[in-house]
Design a protein around this motif. Structure first.
Motif, PDB file in Angstrom:
ATOM      1  N   ALA A  17       0.831  -1.208   0.000  1.00  0.00           N
ATOM      2  CA  ALA A  17       0.000   0.000   0.000  1.00  0.00           C
ATOM      3  C   ALA A  17       0.863   1.255   0.000  1.00  0.00           C
ATOM      4  CB  ALA A  17      -0.941  -0.012   1.203  1.00  0.00           C
ATOM      5  N   ARG A  18       1.888   1.261   0.825  1.00  0.00           N
ATOM      6  CA  ARG A  18       2.757   2.444   0.896  1.00  0.00           C
ATOM      7  C   ARG A  18       3.525   2.649  -0.407  1.00  0.00           C
ATOM      8  NH1 ARG A  18       3.461   0.325   6.242  1.00  0.00           N
ATOM      9  NH2 ARG A  18       5.387  -0.735   5.583  1.00  0.00           N
ATOM     10  N   GLU A  19       3.985   1.563  -1.012  1.00  0.00           N
ATOM     11  CA  GLU A  19       4.761   1.687  -2.247  1.00  0.00           C
ATOM     12  C   GLU A  19       3.884   2.107  -3.426  1.00  0.00           C
ATOM     13  OE1 GLU A  19       6.927  -1.969  -2.719  1.00  0.00           O
ATOM     14  OE2 GLU A  19       8.466  -1.372  -1.274  1.00  0.00           O
ATOM     15  N   VAL A  24       6.184   3.774  -6.319  1.00  0.00           N
ATOM     16  CA  VAL A  24       7.163   2.709  -6.574  1.00  0.00           C
ATOM     17  C   VAL A  24       6.509   1.597  -7.396  1.00  0.00           C
ATOM     18  CG1 VAL A  24       8.639   0.956  -5.496  1.00  0.00           C
ATOM     19  CG2 VAL A  24       8.419   3.234  -4.449  1.00  0.00           C
ATOM     20  N   VAL A  25       5.255   1.290  -7.068  1.00  0.00           N
ATOM     21  CA  VAL A  25       4.474   0.291  -7.800  1.00  0.00           C
ATOM     22  C   VAL A  25       3.517   1.033  -8.724  1.00  0.00           C
ATOM     23  CG1 VAL A  25       2.784  -1.572  -7.616  1.00  0.00           C
ATOM     24  CG2 VAL A  25       4.624  -1.385  -5.924  1.00  0.00           C
ATOM     25  N   PRO A  26       3.590   0.808 -10.044  1.00  0.00           N
ATOM     26  CA  PRO A  26       2.653   1.489 -10.947  1.00  0.00           C
ATOM     27  C   PRO A  26       1.226   1.024 -10.684  1.00  0.00           C
ATOM     28  CG  PRO A  26       3.906  -0.187 -12.142  1.00  0.00           C
ATOM     29  CD  PRO A  26       4.513  -0.085 -10.774  1.00  0.00           C
ATOM     30  N   TRP A 290      -0.209  -0.618 -19.781  1.00  0.00           N
ATOM     31  CA  TRP A 290      -0.446  -2.051 -19.647  1.00  0.00           C
ATOM     32  C   TRP A 290       0.242  -2.593 -18.399  1.00  0.00           C
ATOM     33  CZ3 TRP A 290      -3.003  -5.177 -23.524  1.00  0.00           C
ATOM     34  CH2 TRP A 290      -3.577  -4.407 -24.536  1.00  0.00           C
ATOM     35  N   GLU A 291       1.385  -2.030 -18.049  1.00  0.00           N
ATOM     36  CA  GLU A 291       2.056  -2.435 -16.804  1.00  0.00           C
ATOM     37  C   GLU A 291       1.213  -2.051 -15.589  1.00  0.00           C
ATOM     38  OE1 GLU A 291       6.814  -2.197 -17.596  1.00  0.00           O
ATOM     39  OE2 GLU A 291       5.745  -0.289 -17.536  1.00  0.00           O
ATOM     40  N   LYS A 292       0.596  -0.899 -15.660  1.00  0.00           N
ATOM     41  CA  LYS A 292      -0.216  -0.407 -14.545  1.00  0.00           C
ATOM     42  C   LYS A 292      -1.422  -1.306 -14.289  1.00  0.00           C
ATOM     43  CE  LYS A 292      -1.145   4.051 -14.391  1.00  0.00           C
ATOM     44  NZ  LYS A 292      -1.776   5.378 -14.693  1.00  0.00           N
ATOM     45  N   ALA A 293      -2.041  -1.783 -15.362  1.00  0.00           N
ATOM     46  CA  ALA A 293      -3.304  -2.516 -15.235  1.00  0.00           C
ATOM     47  C   ALA A 293      -3.125  -3.994 -14.897  1.00  0.00           C
ATOM     48  CB  ALA A 293      -4.104  -2.385 -16.529  1.00  0.00           C
TER      49      ALA A 293
END
Length: 557
Positions: A17-19, A24-26, A290-293
């Motif tokens: 959640a924090r990342e 940091v995480v898309p 696409w990386e995000k989804a």
């Protein structure tokens, strides 16, 4: 020992959640909102009056259970224990870790998760089903995997059954008997089985998994499972689905509710939701979208496969909708939300209607007689800032319908007026309008001519200000909509955080004609927008009294 050592998977969920929030995480806005909701609730749980707390031990238990299950498909994976990814830990740890302070029972009773294809939806559903069936401490647990066809119902039940066959130590530990079409535990009469179509009313599910809900033409299975859970102390109804192509289907209605819970425009403390998709402003042709989804990219979903789908969608127009639907969770034919709720919420001001006593205002009225809201909006101007306040009316019989718990809550909070009977009694609006005319200097009243003829005749007889008919055609409403948009995006259109107005703002879908004229619409009949329409009408009249237009955000007179 540190919490991360005692509860490593719960800590992984919190770190995810924090990342996400740090970038940091898309992730799309809906995932960010789910993470923010969790962290905000953790902070609120420090208050002794907040009813919920995150039980790390409960979160750890369900994650450890899932990690002891085995994969059942794939040359690389079959027979190996599942390694939960951070996003999967987050879903399980949140959905099962939040409990009520009063009795320790689970907070969440529903999960709605939209996850693109090839991201392990069925495995996650199977793990949840097996946990609720065997490890949740519920005697006589009934767990169902429901779908519109036998093949689809087995998409979750089949892997769950195979997990028992491929992990005999697990089956033996809980005394699970693996049948041809069901799982059961003789010792406590628990069962897990698939169910197809509309079920009977005799079921008492502890858990129901509704797979690919977007394929369901009616909510019958969902509703029957939900209403059957009344005898269980902490049941769970689970929807893990991809997006669909039919926005009139019940799944889209559930998604719409979920989005509003994430945005904070609807309250439902028993619904955990997360939606993996792209944002409206994203260029879907770019690989970063696409990386995000796709949260399991590089794990269960190979990059070369997804890249091939991206190129296919770009090159073959006829394939775009279905590929975007299944791999980006973009609902085909869904309208575009008009109001950016982040920008809208930033326009909240610490003001009250009484603060404007004696000041000039414009009033917009959108009338309805039965199921729609009747809305009266007051628009004030201070310098180059605008302020909105609303008053809303509904027939009491509409308010009391079972599906209208949000209306019932707003009536109890004094935010919505329930008039007696089956039709809106306009005398309540008339009384409020006359009181406002005494308190403020009403310049004009703008109204929609539908449903209004007799009321407007009576109003004109009792007030001194002009009452102006506003045609709702795109030609007439387009320019005020553009001004409304420019004002709120610039932070110059303020409101007091009224949850009824916030909800309506989140419901507005932008439509346009061939000539690019705007008009407001809604995706579903239950998504009311009357307050925003009334505000636009009031603004259309206020625009005529300004020396300079709002478009371009110039200073007003």
């Amino acid at each position: 020992m540190m919490a991360s050592q005692n509860y490593p998977m719960a800590s992984l969920a919190a770190r995810y959640a924090r990342e996400v929030l740090r970038g940091v995480v898309p992730a799309c806005e809906y995932v960010r909102q789910a993470c923010q909701r969790h962290l905000d609730d953790m902070e609120r749980s420090r208050d002794k009056n907040y009813p919920y707390v995150w039980d790390k031990a409960a979160a750890e238990k369900v994650c450890r259970f899932a990690s002891n299950m085995v994969h059942v498909k794939g040359r690389e994976w079959a027979g190996k224990k599942i390694t939960l990814q951070p996003w999967q830990c987050f879903i399980l740890a949140c959905a099962f870790g939040w409990v009520r302070k009063s009795d320790g029972l689970r907070r969440y009773r529903e999960i709605y998760a939209e996850i693109p294809r090839k991201s392990g939806k069925s495995i996650l559903g199977a793990c949840i089903g097996l946990y609720m069936f065997s490890a949740d401490g519920e005697p006589g647990a009934e767990v169902y995997s429901g779908a519109t066809s036998e093949k689809q119902a087995w998409e979750v039940f089949g892997p769950a059954r195979q997990m028992c066959l491929k992990n005999p130590a697990f089956a033996a530990h809980f005394g699970i008997h693996v049948g041809a079409k069901n799982l059961h535990i003789l010792q406590n009469a628990s069962k897990f089985e698939p169910i197809i179509g509309k079920p009977g009313d005799g079921a008492s599910p502890h858990c129901a998994i509704v797979d690919e809900y977007h394929e369901h033409p009616t909510p019958d299975l969902y509703d029957t499972m939900l209403t059957g859970m009344g005898a269980r102390s902490q049941p769970m109804l689970v929807v893990i689905t991809t997006a669909g192509v039919d926005t009139s289907a019940p799944c889209f209605a559930k998604r719409d509710e979920s989005v509003k819970v994430l945005q904070g425009t609807l309250e439902n403390d028993q619904l955990f939701t997360i939606i993996f998709t792209i944002d409206e402003a994203d260029d879907w042709t770019m690989w970063t979208a696409w990386e995000k989804a796709n949260p399991n990219l590089g794990i269960s979903l190979y990059a070369d496969f997804l890249e091939a789908r991206r190129k296919e969608a770009i090159q073959i127009a006829s394939r775009q909708n279905i590929i975007k639907c299944k791999h980006l969770n973009v609902w085909a034919n869904a309208g575009s939300a008009w109001i950016n709720m982040v920008a809208w919420n930033a326009c909240r001001a610490d003001v009250m209607l009484d603060d404007f006593a004696g000041e000039s205002c414009w009033v917009g009225v959108d009338l309805a007689s039965k199921i729609d809201l009747t809305a009266m909006m007051l628009l004030f101007r201070r310098g180059n800032e605008c302020y909105l306040f609303g008053r809303y009316y509904l027939p009491e019989e509409t308010v009391q319908l079972p599906e209208n718990t949000h209306y019932q809550r707003w009536v109890a909070e004094g935010l919505l007026v329930a008039t007696p009977g089956a039709r809106t009694d306009y005398r309540y609006l008339m009384d409020d309008l006359l009181a406002f005319a005494e308190q403020f200097s009403v310049r004009e009243l703008a109204y929609d001519p539908r449903e209004a003829e007799m009321l407007m005749q009576e109003i004109r007889e009792q007030v001194a200000f002009p009452c102006i008919e506003i045609n709702q055609s795109p030609v007439c409403i387009s320019e005020p909509m553009k001004e409304f948009e420019a004002l709120y995006l610039s932070g110059k259109l303020h409101h007091d955080g009224d949850p009824v107005l916030n909800w309506q703002a989140s419901n507005v879908v932008l439509r346009s004609t061939k000539t690019k004229a705007y008009y407001p619409s809604k995706e579903r009949p239950e998504n009311k927008i009357d307050g925003i329409v009334a505000a636009i009408m009031a603004l259309s009249r206020a625009m005529l009294h300004m020396d300079q237009p709002f478009v371009g955000l110039e200073e007003w007179e």
